[in-house]
Scaffold this motif. Structure first.
Motif, PDB file in Angstrom:
ATOM      1  N   ILE A 185      -4.950 -24.056 -53.255  1.00 23.59           N
ATOM      2  CA  ILE A 185      -3.663 -24.429 -53.857  1.00 23.59           C
ATOM      3  C   ILE A 185      -2.513 -23.889 -53.026  1.00 23.59           C
ATOM      4  N   ALA A 186      -2.609 -22.626 -52.597  1.00 22.30           N
ATOM      5  CA  ALA A 186      -1.552 -22.022 -51.780  1.00 22.30           C
ATOM      6  C   ALA A 186      -1.385 -22.768 -50.466  1.00 22.30           C
ATOM      7  N   SER A 187      -2.512 -23.179 -49.872  1.00 27.65           N
ATOM      8  CA  SER A 187      -2.440 -23.937 -48.627  1.00 27.65           C
ATOM      9  C   SER A 187      -1.761 -25.284 -48.835  1.00 27.65           C
ATOM     10  N   SER A 188      -2.067 -25.936 -49.950  1.00 32.74           N
ATOM     11  CA  SER A 188      -1.431 -27.230 -50.247  1.00 32.74           C
ATOM     12  C   SER A 188       0.064 -27.076 -50.472  1.00 32.74           C
ATOM     13  N   ILE A 189       0.467 -25.989 -51.134  1.00 26.29           N
ATOM     14  CA  ILE A 189       1.900 -25.766 -51.377  1.00 26.29           C
ATOM     15  C   ILE A 189       2.622 -25.485 -50.067  1.00 26.29           C
ATOM     16  N   ARG A 190       2.006 -24.683 -49.200  1.00 26.44           N
ATOM     17  CA  ARG A 190       2.638 -24.402 -47.901  1.00 26.44           C
ATOM     18  C   ARG A 190       2.742 -25.670 -47.061  1.00 26.44           C
ATOM     19  N   LYS A 191       1.748 -26.542 -47.161  1.00 26.36           N
ATOM     20  CA  LYS A 191       1.795 -27.800 -46.420  1.00 26.36           C
ATOM     21  C   LYS A 191       2.912 -28.695 -46.948  1.00 26.36           C
ATOM     22  N   ALA A 192       3.068 -28.718 -48.281  1.00 22.64           N
ATOM     23  CA  ALA A 192       4.155 -29.510 -48.868  1.00 22.64           C
ATOM     24  C   ALA A 192       5.517 -28.892 -48.619  1.00 22.64           C
ATOM     25  N   LYS A 193       5.562 -27.597 -48.381  1.00 21.51           N
ATOM     26  CA  LYS A 193       6.750 -26.784 -48.074  1.00 21.51           C
ATOM     27  C   LYS A 193       7.557 -26.493 -49.324  1.00 21.51           C
ATOM     28  N   TYR A 194       8.094 -27.507 -49.998  1.00 22.24           N
ATOM     29  CA  TYR A 194       8.967 -27.274 -51.147  1.00 22.24           C
ATOM     30  C   TYR A 194       8.147 -27.269 -52.444  1.00 22.24           C
ATOM     31  N   PHE A 195       8.561 -26.426 -53.372  1.00 24.81           N
ATOM     32  CA  PHE A 195       7.822 -26.288 -54.626  1.00 24.81           C
ATOM     33  C   PHE A 195       8.769 -25.884 -55.739  1.00 24.81           C
TER      34      PHE A 195
ATOM     35  N   ARG B  44       4.321 -29.244 -56.719  1.00 27.34           N
ATOM     36  CA  ARG B  44       4.549 -29.633 -55.331  1.00 27.34           C
ATOM     37  C   ARG B  44       4.448 -31.148 -55.210  1.00 27.34           C
ATOM     38  N   VAL B  45       4.878 -31.675 -54.067  1.00 28.82           N
ATOM     39  CA  VAL B  45       4.799 -33.104 -53.776  1.00 28.82           C
ATOM     40  C   VAL B  45       4.052 -33.265 -52.457  1.00 28.82           C
ATOM     41  N   ASP B  46       2.969 -34.056 -52.458  1.00 24.34           N
ATOM     42  CA  ASP B  46       2.143 -34.179 -51.258  1.00 24.34           C
ATOM     43  C   ASP B  46       2.715 -35.216 -50.289  1.00 24.34           C
ATOM     44  N   ASP B  47       1.951 -35.509 -49.221  1.00 25.47           N
ATOM     45  CA  ASP B  47       2.415 -36.442 -48.194  1.00 25.47           C
ATOM     46  C   ASP B  47       2.584 -37.858 -48.725  1.00 25.47           C
ATOM     47  N   GLN B  48       1.836 -38.189 -49.782  1.00 27.53           N
ATOM     48  CA  GLN B  48       1.936 -39.526 -50.370  1.00 27.53           C
ATOM     49  C   GLN B  48       2.977 -39.599 -51.491  1.00 27.53           C
ATOM     50  N   LEU B  49       3.815 -38.568 -51.563  1.00 21.60           N
ATOM     51  CA  LEU B  49       4.911 -38.509 -52.536  1.00 21.60           C
ATOM     52  C   LEU B  49       4.402 -38.497 -53.986  1.00 21.60           C
ATOM     53  N   GLU B  50       3.234 -37.908 -54.189  1.00 27.23           N
ATOM     54  CA  GLU B  50       2.682 -37.736 -55.525  1.00 27.23           C
ATOM     55  C   GLU B  50       2.839 -36.281 -55.946  1.00 27.23           C
ATOM     56  N   ALA B  51       3.301 -36.075 -57.187  1.00 27.80           N
ATOM     57  CA  ALA B  51       3.544 -34.722 -57.684  1.00 27.80           C
ATOM     58  C   ALA B  51       2.252 -34.121 -58.236  1.00 27.80           C
ATOM     59  N   HIS B  52       2.084 -32.826 -58.033  1.00 26.80           N
ATOM     60  CA  HIS B  52       0.934 -32.086 -58.544  1.00 26.80           C
ATOM     61  C   HIS B  52       1.430 -30.797 -59.188  1.00 26.80           C
TER      62      HIS B  52
ATOM     63  N   CYS C 217      11.760 -22.624 -52.592  1.00 22.92           N
ATOM     64  CA  CYS C 217      11.742 -22.963 -54.008  1.00 22.92           C
ATOM     65  C   CYS C 217      12.944 -23.858 -54.314  1.00 22.92           C
ATOM     66  N   ARG C 218      12.671 -25.055 -54.839  1.00 25.93           N
ATOM     67  CA  ARG C 218      13.747 -26.003 -55.129  1.00 25.93           C
ATOM     68  C   ARG C 218      13.843 -26.356 -56.607  1.00 25.93           C
ATOM     69  N   GLY C 219      13.073 -25.668 -57.446  1.00 27.12           N
ATOM     70  CA  GLY C 219      13.158 -25.952 -58.870  1.00 27.12           C
ATOM     71  C   GLY C 219      12.483 -24.862 -59.677  1.00 27.12           C
ATOM     72  N   GLN C 220      12.898 -24.721 -60.917  1.00 29.62           N
ATOM     73  CA  GLN C 220      12.280 -23.790 -61.852  1.00 29.62           C
ATOM     74  C   GLN C 220      12.407 -24.369 -63.254  1.00 29.62           C
ATOM     75  N   CYS C 221      11.347 -24.205 -64.041  1.00 28.32           N
ATOM     76  CA  CYS C 221      11.304 -24.809 -65.377  1.00 28.32           C
ATOM     77  C   CYS C 221      10.697 -23.813 -66.352  1.00 28.32           C
ATOM     78  N   TYR C 222      11.470 -23.423 -67.375  1.00 29.88           N
ATOM     79  CA  TYR C 222      11.007 -22.497 -68.402  1.00 29.88           C
ATOM     80  C   TYR C 222      11.528 -22.995 -69.758  1.00 29.88           C
ATOM     81  N   ASP C 223      11.207 -22.219 -70.801  1.00 30.29           N
ATOM     82  CA  ASP C 223      11.814 -22.512 -72.095  1.00 30.29           C
ATOM     83  C   ASP C 223      13.236 -21.945 -72.112  1.00 30.29           C
ATOM     84  N   GLY C 224      13.914 -22.129 -73.218  1.00 27.46           N
ATOM     85  CA  GLY C 224      15.320 -21.737 -73.280  1.00 27.46           C
ATOM     86  C   GLY C 224      15.561 -20.364 -73.850  1.00 27.46           C
TER      87      GLY C 224
END
Length: 515
Positions: A9-19, A41-49, A84-91
Motif C-alpha cells: 500500500i505504501a509503495s502504491s501511494i508513493r507511486k501515485a505521489k498525492y494522497f 490515492r489515485v492510480d495511473d488509470q485515474l481510479e481512486a482507492h 498530502c492534498r486532502g483530509q477527511c474526518y468527522d466534525g
C-alpha cells in the motif's frame, strides 16, 4: 503477512505521489482508544482507492495526539506530508477545531491539504437538526426507538410479532430496528412500522393480556396510546417520505469512488428534489394518502388542539395570535416546515470552505473542455497549488483539451473528461500530464470517511470480549489481513516464511529457507 500488505500500500501511494488522510476514533472491547488510519490515492488509470493501513492506540483523542499519530504513520510508511492534498474526518472539535484541531495543525504543515467534513456525518447532522426542530418528527423517532426496544429486546414479544404478522399481513416485510447511530436505516425502520401498523396494534393488546411487570405494561400502554393518535401516523408517513431521500443520498455518498465534488453535486440534486416536494399539490396528494391509511387503521380523525390565550407577559400589541382554522391547515404548516428545515440544513452542512478550491479546480477543466474563458480558475489553481503544476505546460494542455472536446455535442462533465483521459495510451497521456495532475487533485479528495467507519466495525468482529487480551501488534496485523482479504489471498506464502525466518538466526537454523 500484514507488513507485506502495508508495504505494498505504501509503495502504491508513493507511486501515485498525492494522497489524502482519513482518520476516525473508536473504543475497542478492552476499553482502549484506537485511531483508525486510512489513505486515499489515485492510480495511473485515474481510479481512486481507499486503503486501511492500521490502528494506533492512544491514551486520549486530543488533537495533539491524533496529529502525532498521523505524522508518525506517514513517517513509518515513508510518505511526505508535502504530498498530502486532502483530509477527511468527522466534525468533532478535536478534529475540525479552528485553533488547535487536527485540520488546523495539518494545514499548518501543508496548506494544500484541503479539509472535507465527512459528508456522511454532515448529512447525519442535518437530519438530526431537522428532527430536533419539529416535535412531531422527534416524537415519532422516539416512539419507533421504543418499539425497537420492546420488540427486539424480548424473544417472547418478537415471536408474538412474527406470529401475528403471518396471520394478519403475510408476505410483508418484517420490522426493521431503528438504530440511532447508523446513517441509512431510519427510513427503512419507519416504513416497516407503516407496513405492520395493524400487527403492532394487535401485538400491544396481546402483550397487555399476558403476565408482565408494571414497567413493561406502562411502556406498552404508552406506545399503544401514541400509535392511536393521528399525530403519530402523520409524522410516520412524513418522516418516511423525508428520510428515504436522505438515506438514498447517504448510501450514494459511501461509494469509495465518490469524490467530494461529485458528493456536492448529488447533494444538490437531492435538495432540488426535496424542494419540488414542497408544494401545495404535493401536500394535497400526501394528505389523501394519510387519510386512506388512517381509515384502514381505524384511527380517529385529525383534530385541532384547544385554542389558548398567550400569557400576559408575552403579549405583544393588540392583535390576536395565530391559530389554524382547520386540522389540514395545521398539518400543512408542519409539512412545509419539515421540508424547509431539511433543505436548509443540508445546504448549510454541505457548504464547506474547502469545497471552494475543489469547485475552482473542477471548473478549470470543465470550462477548458467547453471552450469557455477559464482565466480566473487558472489563476486560482496556480496560486493554491503553487509548484505542483507547471503553468506554461498546463495552459498548453488545456488548449489541447479544448480542441479534443470541441467537436462533441454531448454535455461535458468531469466523468467524460476522466473517461477521455483513461482512453488514451501511455504515450498519448503524456500530452495531458498536467491536466491529469489537476484532475487528480479533484479525485483524491474523499467525500466521506466511510472506509474508516467500516474498519472500525471490523474491529468489533476481530477483537471481541472473548479475545480482549490480545496484544496491539497482533490486533493490528489481524485487522489489516481482515480488511484486505483479496490482497491476502495473493500473497506469496514462501516469501512471507523466508522473511519470518530471516529475522532470527534461531529460526533460520530450525526451519531453513523455503522455496
Amino acid at each position: 503477512m500484514a507488513q507485506s500488505i502495508v508495504r505494498n500500500i505504501a509503495s502504491s501511494i508513493r507511486k501515485a505521489k498525492y494522497f489524502s488522510i482519513m482518520a476516525d476514533e473508536v473504543t475497542d472491547a478492552s476499553n482502549k482508544e484506537q485511531v483508525v488510519i486510512c489513505f486515499r490515492r489515485v492510480d495511473d488509470q485515474l481510479e481512486a482507492h481507499e486503503d486501511f493501513v492500521g490502528l494506533y492506540m492512544v491514551e486520549s483523542i486530543q488533537s495533539d495526539n491524533i496529529v502525532h499519530v498521523l505524522t508518525d504513520t506517514m513517517t513509518r510508511m515513508n510518505l511526505s506530508i508535502n504530498n498530502c492534498r486532502g483530509q477527511c474526518y468527522d466534525g468533532a472539535s478535536n478534529m475540525a477545531g479552528s485553533r488547535k484541531g487536527v485540520v488546523t495543525q495539518i494545514r499548518a504543515l501543508e496548506p494544500r491539504a484541503t479539509y472535507t467534513h465527512c459528508y456522511g456525518h454532515a448529512l447525519n447532522l442535518a437530519v438530526s437538526d431537522t428532527v430536533k426542530q419539529n416535535k412531531i418528527l422527534r416524537d415519532v423517532l422516539d416512539i419507533t426507538f421504543e418499539i425497537s426496544k420492546l420488540v427486539k429486546f424480548s424473544p417472547k414479544r418478537d415471536a408474538m410479532f412474527t406470529r401475528l404478522k403471518e396471520e394478519l399481513v403475510p408476505g410483508t416485510i418484517g420490522f426493521r430496528t431503528l438504530c440511532p447511530t447508523r446513517w441509512t436505516v431510519r427510513a427503512a425502520s419507519l416504513h416497516s412500522v407503516l407496513e405492520n401498523y395493524a400487527v403492532f396494534q394487535a401485538l400491544w393488546q396481546e402483550v397487555k393480556e399476558s403476565r408482565i411487570d408494571s414497567e413493561i405494561r406502562a411502556r406498552v400502554t404508552g406506545v399503544e396510546a401514541a400509535m392511536n393518535k393521528f399525530d403519530f401516523l402523520f409524522g410516520l408517513m412524513l418522516g418516511e417520505r423525508l428520510l428515504r431521500h436522505t438515506d438514498n443520498l447517504s448510501k450514494t455518498l459511501q461509494n469509495p469512488s465518490m469524490t467530494a465534488s461529485e458528493g456536492q453535486n448529488i447533494a444538490d440534486l437531492t435538495v432540488k428534489t426535496l424542494s419540488t416536494m414542497r408544494s401545495e399539490e404535493a401536500f394535497d396528494i400526501f394528505w389523501k394518502q394519510v387519510e386512506v391509511l388512517r381509515q384502514q387503521t381505524g384511527l380517529s380523525e385529525a383534530a385541532l388542539s384547544r385554542k389558548r390565550k398567550a400569557p400576559f407577559g408575552s403579549e405583544v400589541g393588540r392583535s390576536e395570535g395565530y391559530h389554524p382554522s382547520s386540522p389540514k391547515e395545521y398539518y400543512r404548516r408542519q409539512y412545509f416546515e419539515c421540508f424547509d428545515f431539511i433543505v436548509s440544513s443540508i445546504r448549510d452542512r454541505f457548504n464547506q470552505p474547502g469545497y471552494t478550491s475543489l469547485l475552482n479546480t473542477e471548473n478549470l477543466l470543465l470550462k477548458a473542455a467547453k471552450g469557455d474563458n477559464y482565466g480566473t480558475e487558472l489563476a486560482f489553481v496556480q496560486d493554491y497549488y503553487g509548484d505542483d503544476v507547471i503553468l506554461s505546460s498546463l495552459a498548453t494542455q488545456l488548449e489541447l483539451l479544448t480542441t479534443a472536446f470541441t467537436p462533441q455535442l454531448e454535455e461535458v462533465t468531469l466523468s467524460t473528461i476522466k473517461s477521455f483521459l483513461q482512453s488514451l495510451s501511455l504515450a498519448q497521456k503524456a500530452s495531458f500530464s498536467e491536466v491529469c495532475k489537476v484532475l487528480c487533485f479533484v479525485l483524491v479528495t474523499p467525500a466521506t470517511n466511510a472506509v474508516s467507519e467500516r474498519s472500525a466495525s471490523a474491529l468489533r468482529r476481530v477483537k471481541t470480549y472473548l479475545r480482549s487480551t490480545m496484544s496491539q501488534v497482533r490486533l493490528n496485523n489481524l485487522l489489516v489481513l481482515h480488511a484486505h482479504k483479496a490482497e491476502t489471498d495473493t500473497l506469496s506464502i514462501s516469501s512471507c516464511l523466508n522473511e519470518f525466518v530471516a529475522g532470527s538466526e534461531h529460526r533460520l537454523r530450525i526451519f531453513g529457507k523455503f522455496d
